[in-house]
Design a protein around this motif. Structure first.
Motif, PDB file in Angstrom:
ATOM      1  N   VAL A  28       0.866  -1.176   0.000  1.00 61.98           N
ATOM      2  CA  VAL A  28       0.000   0.000   0.000  1.00 61.98           C
ATOM      3  C   VAL A  28       0.904   1.227   0.000  1.00 61.98           C
ATOM      4  O   VAL A  28       1.746   1.374   0.885  1.00 61.98           O
ATOM      5  N   LEU A  29       0.738   2.063  -1.004  1.00 60.22           N
ATOM      6  CA  LEU A  29       1.553   3.267  -1.108  1.00 60.22           C
ATOM      7  C   LEU A  29       0.701   4.497  -0.860  1.00 60.22           C
ATOM      8  O   LEU A  29      -0.282   4.721  -1.571  1.00 60.22           O
ATOM      9  N   LEU A  30       1.069   5.259   0.135  1.00 59.13           N
ATOM     10  CA  LEU A  30       0.463   6.567   0.342  1.00 59.13           C
ATOM     11  C   LEU A  30       1.139   7.484  -0.672  1.00 59.13           C
ATOM     12  O   LEU A  30       2.360   7.629  -0.671  1.00 59.13           O
ATOM     13  N   THR A  31       0.364   8.064  -1.555  1.00 58.18           N
ATOM     14  CA  THR A  31       0.899   8.871  -2.642  1.00 58.18           C
ATOM     15  C   THR A  31       0.613  10.337  -2.374  1.00 58.18           C
ATOM     16  O   THR A  31      -0.532  10.700  -2.097  1.00 58.18           O
ATOM     17  N   THR A  32       1.663  11.145  -2.447  1.00 54.77           N
ATOM     18  CA  THR A  32       1.502  12.568  -2.193  1.00 54.77           C
ATOM     19  C   THR A  32       2.534  13.352  -2.987  1.00 54.77           C
ATOM     20  O   THR A  32       3.553  12.808  -3.403  1.00 54.77           O
ATOM     21  N   ARG A  33       2.233  14.616  -3.182  1.00 56.58           N
ATOM     22  CA  ARG A  33       3.204  15.510  -3.795  1.00 56.58           C
ATOM     23  C   ARG A  33       4.111  16.078  -2.707  1.00 56.58           C
ATOM     24  O   ARG A  33       3.774  16.051  -1.523  1.00 56.58           O
ATOM     25  N   ALA A  34       5.240  16.629  -3.130  1.00 56.66           N
ATOM     26  CA  ALA A  34       6.223  17.176  -2.191  1.00 56.66           C
ATOM     27  C   ALA A  34       5.991  18.667  -1.970  1.00 56.66           C
ATOM     28  O   ALA A  34       6.894  19.477  -2.087  1.00 56.66           O
ATOM     29  N   THR A  35       4.738  19.006  -1.634  1.00 54.98           N
ATOM     30  CA  THR A  35       4.396  20.396  -1.330  1.00 54.98           C
ATOM     31  C   THR A  35       3.847  20.448   0.087  1.00 54.98           C
ATOM     32  O   THR A  35       3.338  19.451   0.606  1.00 54.98           O
ATOM     33  N   LEU A  36       3.926  21.609   0.703  1.00 56.39           N
ATOM     34  CA  LEU A  36       3.474  21.744   2.083  1.00 56.39           C
ATOM     35  C   LEU A  36       1.999  21.353   2.263  1.00 56.39           C
ATOM     36  O   LEU A  36       1.686  20.580   3.174  1.00 56.39           O
ATOM     37  N   PRO A  37       1.066  21.839   1.426  1.00 55.81           N
ATOM     38  CA  PRO A  37      -0.328  21.431   1.627  1.00 55.81           C
ATOM     39  C   PRO A  37      -0.531  19.921   1.483  1.00 55.81           C
ATOM     40  O   PRO A  37      -1.275  19.311   2.254  1.00 55.81           O
TER      41      PRO A  37
ATOM     42  N   GLY B 101       4.097   1.981   2.408  1.00 56.21           N
ATOM     43  CA  GLY B 101       5.214   2.797   1.938  1.00 56.21           C
ATOM     44  C   GLY B 101       4.731   4.105   1.341  1.00 56.21           C
ATOM     45  O   GLY B 101       3.541   4.420   1.343  1.00 56.21           O
ATOM     46  N   LEU B 102       5.677   4.850   0.808  1.00 49.35           N
ATOM     47  CA  LEU B 102       5.426   6.181   0.279  1.00 49.35           C
ATOM     48  C   LEU B 102       5.800   6.250  -1.192  1.00 49.35           C
ATOM     49  O   LEU B 102       6.882   5.798  -1.583  1.00 49.35           O
ATOM     50  N   LEU B 103       4.910   6.798  -1.999  1.00 50.91           N
ATOM     51  CA  LEU B 103       5.180   7.161  -3.396  1.00 50.91           C
ATOM     52  C   LEU B 103       5.124   8.676  -3.445  1.00 50.91           C
ATOM     53  O   LEU B 103       4.080   9.267  -3.178  1.00 50.91           O
ATOM     54  N   LEU B 104       6.257   9.285  -3.753  1.00 54.67           N
ATOM     55  CA  LEU B 104       6.365  10.733  -3.707  1.00 54.67           C
ATOM     56  C   LEU B 104       6.442  11.319  -5.112  1.00 54.67           C
ATOM     57  O   LEU B 104       7.259  10.889  -5.922  1.00 54.67           O
ATOM     58  N   ILE B 105       5.596  12.299  -5.367  1.00 54.91           N
ATOM     59  CA  ILE B 105       5.571  12.968  -6.661  1.00 54.91           C
ATOM     60  C   ILE B 105       6.236  14.331  -6.521  1.00 54.91           C
ATOM     61  O   ILE B 105       5.858  15.133  -5.677  1.00 54.91           O
ATOM     62  N   GLY B 106       7.252  14.540  -7.334  1.00 54.08           N
ATOM     63  CA  GLY B 106       7.919  15.836  -7.366  1.00 54.08           C
ATOM     64  C   GLY B 106       8.882  16.105  -6.240  1.00 54.08           C
ATOM     65  O   GLY B 106       8.944  17.233  -5.749  1.00 54.08           O
ATOM     66  N   PRO B 107       9.702  15.101  -5.819  1.00 55.96           N
ATOM     67  CA  PRO B 107      10.682  15.407  -4.772  1.00 55.96           C
ATOM     68  C   PRO B 107      11.651  16.466  -5.276  1.00 55.96           C
ATOM     69  O   PRO B 107      12.014  16.491  -6.444  1.00 55.96           O
ATOM     70  N   GLY B 108      12.019  17.349  -4.393  1.00 52.71           N
ATOM     71  CA  GLY B 108      12.910  18.438  -4.769  1.00 52.71           C
ATOM     72  C   GLY B 108      12.174  19.636  -5.327  1.00 52.71           C
ATOM     73  O   GLY B 108      12.731  20.720  -5.443  1.00 52.71           O
ATOM     74  N   HIS B 109      10.899  19.444  -5.671  1.00 52.62           N
ATOM     75  CA  HIS B 109      10.077  20.547  -6.189  1.00 52.62           C
ATOM     76  C   HIS B 109       9.914  21.604  -5.104  1.00 52.62           C
ATOM     77  O   HIS B 109      10.129  22.781  -5.336  1.00 52.62           O
TER      78      HIS B 109
END
Length: 141
Positions: free
Chosen positions: A21-30, A56-64
């Motif tokens: 199970v991947l919690l998917t989120t963008r790399a932004t504060l909100p 686990g974590l699926l991260l969209i836009g790390p470093g953004h």
């Protein structure tokens, strides 16, 4: 894809039975702020049923906005995969368009790498479950 968490019909039994199970989120504060409570709830739920390693974590836009390490630490989840922030290619995929960029660009490469990481984690989790069920049971007289 179980959709957004917290809705009336969130399929929690399906998530609990999944190999990964991947919690998917963008790399932004909100986005990170919204994911923080869910990561805590999911960690508690999966720990209680003995499958915390499936999460686990699926991260969209790390470093953004924030780096992968920062987000991983805040959410308390292992980073399984990252996808680049590429709204133009994502939109093309969504619309069913075709081009070389869709099959050879950074997003395509990250999707392939992410799929391999998820498959590896699923295989490890299945092997762990089999080993746990195959362990001899000690009977005390």
């Amino acid at each position: 894809d179980a959709g957004r968490l917290g809705l009336v019909h969130t399929p929690l039994p399906l998530l609990e039975a999944a190999d990964v199970v991947l919690l998917t989120t963008r790399a932004t504060l909100p986005a990170i702020s919204a994911a923080r409570g869910w990561s805590r709830d999911l960690r508690e739920r999966f720990t209680a049923i003995g499958t915390a390693q499936h999460l686990g974590l699926l991260l969209i836009g790390p470093g953004h906005t924030f780096g992968a390490g920062e987000v991983k630490d805040v959410l308390g989840l292992p980073l399984v995969a990252t996808l680049p922030w590429d709204p133009r290619t994502a939109q093309a995929i969504h619309l069913g368009e075709s081009s070389r960029r869709l099959t050879r660009g950074p997003l395509a490469r990250a999707l392939h790498a992410g799929a391999a990481a998820v498959a590896q984690l699923a295989q490890e989790n299945r092997a762990r479950l089999v080993a746990d069920h195959a362990a001899p049971v000690k009977v005390h007289p």
